[in-house]
Design a protein around this motif. Structure first.
Motif, PDB file in Angstrom:
ATOM      1  N   GLU A  57       0.816  -1.212   0.000  1.00 37.11           N
ATOM      2  CA  GLU A  57       0.000   0.000   0.000  1.00 37.11           C
ATOM      3  C   GLU A  57       0.849   1.262   0.000  1.00 37.11           C
ATOM      4  N   ILE A  58       2.111   1.140   0.344  1.00 36.19           N
ATOM      5  CA  ILE A  58       3.045   2.244   0.089  1.00 36.19           C
ATOM      6  C   ILE A  58       3.384   2.288  -1.400  1.00 36.19           C
ATOM      7  N   GLU A  59       3.663   1.123  -1.962  1.00 35.50           N
ATOM      8  CA  GLU A  59       4.086   1.046  -3.360  1.00 35.50           C
ATOM      9  C   GLU A  59       2.997   1.495  -4.329  1.00 35.50           C
ATOM     10  N   ILE A  60       1.766   1.074  -4.105  1.00 39.18           N
ATOM     11  CA  ILE A  60       0.714   1.394  -5.089  1.00 39.18           C
ATOM     12  C   ILE A  60       0.271   2.846  -5.007  1.00 39.18           C
ATOM     13  N   ASN A  61       0.696   3.552  -3.965  1.00 44.33           N
ATOM     14  CA  ASN A  61       0.396   4.976  -3.843  1.00 44.33           C
ATOM     15  C   ASN A  61       1.646   5.840  -4.033  1.00 44.33           C
ATOM     16  N   ALA A  62       2.679   5.258  -4.612  1.00 42.35           N
ATOM     17  CA  ALA A  62       3.961   5.949  -4.708  1.00 42.35           C
ATOM     18  C   ALA A  62       4.139   6.657  -6.043  1.00 42.35           C
ATOM     19  N   ALA A  63       4.755   7.825  -5.985  1.00 39.79           N
ATOM     20  CA  ALA A  63       5.281   8.478  -7.185  1.00 39.79           C
ATOM     21  C   ALA A  63       6.741   8.054  -7.270  1.00 39.79           C
ATOM     22  N   ALA A  64       6.967   6.874  -7.849  1.00 40.05           N
ATOM     23  CA  ALA A  64       8.307   6.288  -7.833  1.00 40.05           C
ATOM     24  C   ALA A  64       8.977   6.315  -9.201  1.00 40.05           C
ATOM     25  N   GLU A  65       8.421   7.081 -10.141  1.00 39.16           N
ATOM     26  CA  GLU A  65       8.995   7.113 -11.484  1.00 39.16           C
ATOM     27  C   GLU A  65      10.406   7.712 -11.458  1.00 39.16           C
ATOM     28  N   ASN A  66      11.256   7.164 -12.305  1.00 38.55           N
ATOM     29  CA  ASN A  66      12.604   7.712 -12.482  1.00 38.55           C
ATOM     30  C   ASN A  66      12.697   8.282 -13.902  1.00 38.55           C
ATOM     31  N   PRO A  67      12.923   9.617 -14.026  1.00 37.66           N
ATOM     32  CA  PRO A  67      13.141  10.590 -12.959  1.00 37.66           C
ATOM     33  C   PRO A  67      11.836  11.070 -12.325  1.00 37.66           C
ATOM     34  N   LEU A  68      11.963  11.605 -11.108  1.00 35.23           N
ATOM     35  CA  LEU A  68      10.823  12.189 -10.396  1.00 35.23           C
ATOM     36  C   LEU A  68      10.752  13.681 -10.700  1.00 35.23           C
ATOM     37  N   ILE A  69       9.560  14.132 -11.049  1.00 32.39           N
ATOM     38  CA  ILE A  69       9.330  15.561 -11.272  1.00 32.39           C
ATOM     39  C   ILE A  69       8.620  16.108 -10.035  1.00 32.39           C
ATOM     40  N   ASP A  70       9.268  17.020  -9.337  1.00 33.05           N
ATOM     41  CA  ASP A  70       8.650  17.613  -8.146  1.00 33.05           C
ATOM     42  C   ASP A  70       7.787  18.800  -8.570  1.00 33.05           C
ATOM     43  N   VAL A  71       6.478  18.672  -8.350  1.00 34.00           N
ATOM     44  CA  VAL A  71       5.549  19.704  -8.814  1.00 34.00           C
ATOM     45  C   VAL A  71       5.822  21.041  -8.149  1.00 34.00           C
ATOM     46  N   ASP A  72       6.101  21.023  -6.865  1.00 43.14           N
ATOM     47  CA  ASP A  72       6.220  22.283  -6.127  1.00 43.14           C
ATOM     48  C   ASP A  72       7.449  23.090  -6.519  1.00 43.14           C
ATOM     49  N   SER A  73       8.590  22.400  -6.679  1.00 41.11           N
ATOM     50  CA  SER A  73       9.830  23.128  -6.967  1.00 41.11           C
ATOM     51  C   SER A  73      10.211  23.102  -8.434  1.00 41.11           C
ATOM     52  N   GLY A  74       9.664  22.137  -9.185  1.00 38.19           N
ATOM     53  CA  GLY A  74      10.070  21.976 -10.578  1.00 38.19           C
ATOM     54  C   GLY A  74      11.371  21.218 -10.726  1.00 38.19           C
ATOM     55  N   ALA A  75      11.928  20.758  -9.615  1.00 42.60           N
ATOM     56  CA  ALA A  75      13.196  20.030  -9.654  1.00 42.60           C
ATOM     57  C   ALA A  75      12.991  18.637 -10.233  1.00 42.60           C
ATOM     58  N   VAL A  76      14.060  18.124 -10.829  1.00 41.18           N
ATOM     59  CA  VAL A  76      14.066  16.774 -11.388  1.00 41.18           C
ATOM     60  C   VAL A  76      15.067  15.940 -10.606  1.00 41.18           C
ATOM     61  N   PHE A  77      14.652  14.775 -10.185  1.00 36.60           N
ATOM     62  CA  PHE A  77      15.509  13.899  -9.388  1.00 36.60           C
ATOM     63  C   PHE A  77      15.658  12.547 -10.083  1.00 36.60           C
ATOM     64  N   HIS A  78      16.908  12.155 -10.343  1.00 33.10           N
ATOM     65  CA  HIS A  78      17.202  10.826 -10.856  1.00 33.10           C
ATOM     66  C   HIS A  78      17.551   9.942  -9.663  1.00 33.10           C
ATOM     67  N   HIS A  79      16.988   8.726  -9.621  1.00 31.42           N
ATOM     68  CA  HIS A  79      17.053   7.951  -8.367  1.00 31.42           C
ATOM     69  C   HIS A  79      16.871   6.458  -8.639  1.00 31.42           C
ATOM     70  N   GLY A  80      16.769   5.683  -7.569  1.00 33.46           N
ATOM     71  CA  GLY A  80      16.615   4.235  -7.683  1.00 33.46           C
ATOM     72  C   GLY A  80      15.319   3.712  -7.120  1.00 33.46           C
ATOM     73  N   GLN A  81      14.278   4.542  -7.144  1.00 33.55           N
ATOM     74  CA  GLN A  81      12.998   4.113  -6.582  1.00 33.55           C
ATOM     75  C   GLN A  81      12.333   2.996  -7.393  1.00 33.55           C
ATOM     76  N   PHE A  82      12.867   2.694  -8.547  1.00 24.14           N
ATOM     77  CA  PHE A  82      12.330   1.570  -9.325  1.00 24.14           C
ATOM     78  C   PHE A  82      12.628   0.227  -8.659  1.00 24.14           C
ATOM     79  N   SER A  83      13.580   0.208  -7.737  1.00 23.68           N
ATOM     80  CA  SER A  83      13.915  -1.047  -7.058  1.00 23.68           C
ATOM     81  C   SER A  83      12.721  -1.526  -6.237  1.00 23.68           C
ATOM     82  N   THR A  84      12.415  -2.803  -6.359  1.00 17.92           N
ATOM     83  CA  THR A  84      11.277  -3.370  -5.623  1.00 17.92           C
ATOM     84  C   THR A  84      11.756  -4.385  -4.589  1.00 17.92           C
ATOM     85  N   ALA A  85      12.842  -4.048  -3.914  1.00 17.57           N
ATOM     86  CA  ALA A  85      13.363  -4.947  -2.879  1.00 17.57           C
ATOM     87  C   ALA A  85      12.349  -5.140  -1.753  1.00 17.57           C
ATOM     88  N   TYR A  86      11.665  -4.083  -1.371  1.00 20.88           N
ATOM     89  CA  TYR A  86      10.702  -4.206  -0.265  1.00 20.88           C
ATOM     90  C   TYR A  86       9.602  -5.228  -0.569  1.00 20.88           C
TER      91      TYR A  86
END
Length: 483
Positions: A289-318
C-alpha cells in the motif's frame, strides 16, 4: 442510481482490497477531480526542465544509452521508439482480473503527479477502466526494476499501435517524455502481489475455522489458546490467532486439558505458526500500500519546486522480500494443516475408524486426501523458495541489481492456490470426522460455520470419489473467511 461502491483514485489512499474489488469489477473507478491540476503542472514542469537540462529518458536514451542526447527535432519519434523497442513481452497473457488491477495501480500512481506524463494518458486509463476496455499484456519480460515490457504494451495499446482484447478507447498521442513516464513502474507486479496478498489473507482467516473444526474432532485442549499464555510472549499475530480461536470455540467448554495432556503440534503450536504468517501478510499489505500509492517514477518531477531527481525508486526490494517472507510463513502453516489431516485419520487421536472409513473391512475412507494434500504441500514448498537470492547484471553492466519481485509475486499466487487445496482437504476430513462421531460443534460461531459447510458438502460414507468434495470445500473457504 446504483449501489455499486466507488473507488476514488487520488494517488494517496488506494488499498489492496480496493485493487481486488476493481479487478473483479465489484466497484466503479472515479478519479478525484483535484488531482488533474497537479498532473498537468507536473507535465509542464517536466517540459520546462527538459528544455534547460538533460533529463533521463526525455532528452536522453535509457539504460546504457543514458548519455546519448536525443536531437530536439526527434523527441516525439524517440518516445515511440522507446515503446516499440521495450514491448518485447512473451509467454502467457495476463488474465483480465490482473490486467484491470495493473491498470488501476498505474492510474493511481500517475495521479500522484511525479511522472511528468501528459494528463491524456491517465485520462485514457480511467476511461478504459470505466468502460471495461482491456489491452493484451504478456507476463514475461520483467525482473524487478520496472515492468517495462508489460507497460510498454499497455501504452502502445493506448496510442493505437496494438489491438484491444476487449473494448477500446480513442487513441492518445505519445508526446515527448511520455514513454518512460508511463513505463517507469512495477504496476503489473504490484497487481499480482496485491491479488496474492488478498487471497492469502482470506485463506489464513479461513484456516482459523478449519483448525477449530479439527480441534473439535480431535478433542483438543484450549489451554494452548489461553490469553495468559500469549500475554507472556505477545507477538501480534500469535495473540490475534489465539484470540480468534477463543472467539470461534466459545461455549465449546472451559479451558482445560481436553483428551490429552498435550495436543499434537498441529493444534498446540497453531497460534505461533499461524501468527507468523498473519504478521507476514500484514507486513506485505503495508509494503504494497506504500508502493501502489507511490510516485516512484525515475526521474521524479517535483511539482512544487520543478526540480528533477534521478534515483533508484524503481527497485522493488521491499515487496520482493515481503513476498519471500510471507510464502515461507504460509508454508509452515500449511505443514500444520497437513499434520492435522494426518491426525484426523488416526484412530488413537479421534477414537474413530482409521481413515474415517465407514464400510466393509479394508475400506479406504479418506485415505487419498493425504496424498492430495501432500501433493499440494510439495507444490507450495517449491513456490516458497526465496527468489531474492539471485540478481542480474544487464545494460552493458550498468544495471547491476534486480529484486525479481515479479517472480516472487507469481510464486505467491501459486502458493495460495496450493494452500487452498490443502486446506480444503483438511476441511473435508474434519467435517467427515464430526459427522461420524455425531458431535457437531456447540459454540454459535462454529456451529453456524459447520451448518454452512454441511449444507454444501455431501455426507457420503461408503468409499467414493472425493474430487468433487475437495472442489466444494475450496469454494467454501471464502465463506469461512468471513465467519
Amino acid at each position: 442510481m446504483t449501489d455499486e461502491p466507488r473507488i476514488v483514485v487520488d494517488g494517496t489512499a488506494l488499498t489492496c482490497t480496493e485493487v481486488v474489488r476493481a479487478a473483479e469489477q465489484r466497484a466503479s473507478i472515479v478519479v478525484d477531480a483535484a488531482v488533474w491540476e497537479r498532473v498537468g503542472q507536473a507535465h509542464e514542469k517536466a517540459q520546462t526542465a527538459s528544455a534547460a537540462r538533460p533529463v533521463y529518458g526525455r532528452t536522453t536514451g535509457v539504460g546504457a544509452n543514458r548519455d546519448a542526447v536525443v536531437a530536439a527535432g526527434d523527441a516525439s519519434t524517440h518516445d515511440l521508439r522507446l515503446l516499440l523497442s521495450h514491448a518485447a513481452g512473451v509467454g502467457d497473457l495476463l488474465d483480465a482480473r490482473t490486467t484491470r488491477a495493473a491498470m488501476l495501480i498505474r492510474l493511481n500512481q500517475l495521479t500522484a503527479a511525479g511522472s511528468g506524463i501528459h494528463p491524456r494518458f491517465p485520462e485514457a486509463l480511467e476511461q478504459a477502466l470505466r468502460t471495461g476496455a482491456l489491452p493484451a499484456v504478456h507476463i514475461t519480460g520483467t525482473i524487478g526494476t520496472g515492468d517495462l515490457t508489460a507497460l510498454a504494451e499497455i501504452a502502445l495499446t493506448l496510442i493505437g499501435r496494438r489491438p484491444w482484447v476487449h473494448g477500446h478507447v480513442p487513441p492518445v498521442v505519445a508526446g515527448p517524455g511520455d514513454a518512460l513516464a508511463f513505463m517507469s513502474s512495477s504496476a503489473v507486479t504490484l497487481a499480482r502481489a496485491a491479488l496474492a496478498c488478498e487471497e492469502l489473507s482470506r485463506l489464513l482467516d479461513a484456516s482459523h475455522v478449519v483448525a477449530a473444526l479439527s480441534y473439535c474432532a480431535l478433542g483438543g485442549s484450549a489451554e494452548a489458546f489461553a490469553e495468559e499464555v500469549h500475554a507472556r510472549r505477545p507477538h501480534p499475530g500469535a495473540v490475534r490467532t489465539a484470540a480468534e480461536m477463543r472467539r470461534i470455540l466459545w461455549h465449546e467448554g472451559e479451558l482445560g486439558p481436553g483428551r490429552r495432556i498435550q495436543d499434537p503440534f498441529g493444534l498446540r503450536a497453531f497460534p505461533q505458526v499461524q501468527g507468523a504468517a498473519l504478521d507476514g501478510a500484514a507486513q506485505l499489505r503495508r509494503v504494497l500500500e506504500i508502493e501502489i500509492n507511490a510516485a516512484a517514477e525515475n526521474p521524479l518531477i517535483d511539482v512544487d519546486s520543478g526540480a528533477v531527481f534521478h534515483h533508484g525508486q524503481f527497485s522493488t526490494a521491499y515487496p520482493a522480500l515481503a513476498l519471500d517472507h510471507v510464502r515461507a510463513a504460509v508454508h509452515h502453516v500449511a505443514e500444520l494443516s497437513a499434520a492435522r489431516l494426518g491426525d484426523l485419520v488416526e484412530p488413537d487421536l479421534t477414537g474413530l475408524p482409521a481413515f474415517l472409513a465407514d464400510g466393509p473391512v479394508g475400506s479406504s475412507g479418506v485415505m487419498i486426501l493425504e496424498y492430495v494434500a501432500h501433493d499440494a504441500l510439495g507444490r507450495l514448498r517449491h513456490s516458497a523458495g526465496p527468489v531474492t537470492l539471485g540478481t542480474s547484471v544487464i545494460s552493458r553492466g550498468l544495471e547491476d541489481h534486480a529484486s525479481f519481485s515479479p517472480h516472487a509475486a507469481g510464486s505467491a499466487l501459486a502458493a495460495a492456490a496450493a494452500y487452498r487445496t490443502l486446506l480444503a482437504c483438511e476441511l473435508v476430513a474434519a467435517t467427515r470426522a464430526l459427522r461420524i462421531a455425531g458431535t457437531p460443534p456447540r459454540g454459535h460461531v462454529l456451529a453456524a460455520a459447520f451448518a454452512h459447510v454441511t449444507a454444501r458438502l455431501p455426507d457420503i460414507r461408503p468409499d467414493h470419489q472425493l474430487g468433487d468434495e475437495i472442489r466444494i470445500a475450496e469454494e467454501l473457504l471464502d465463506d469461512l473467511a468471513a465467519s
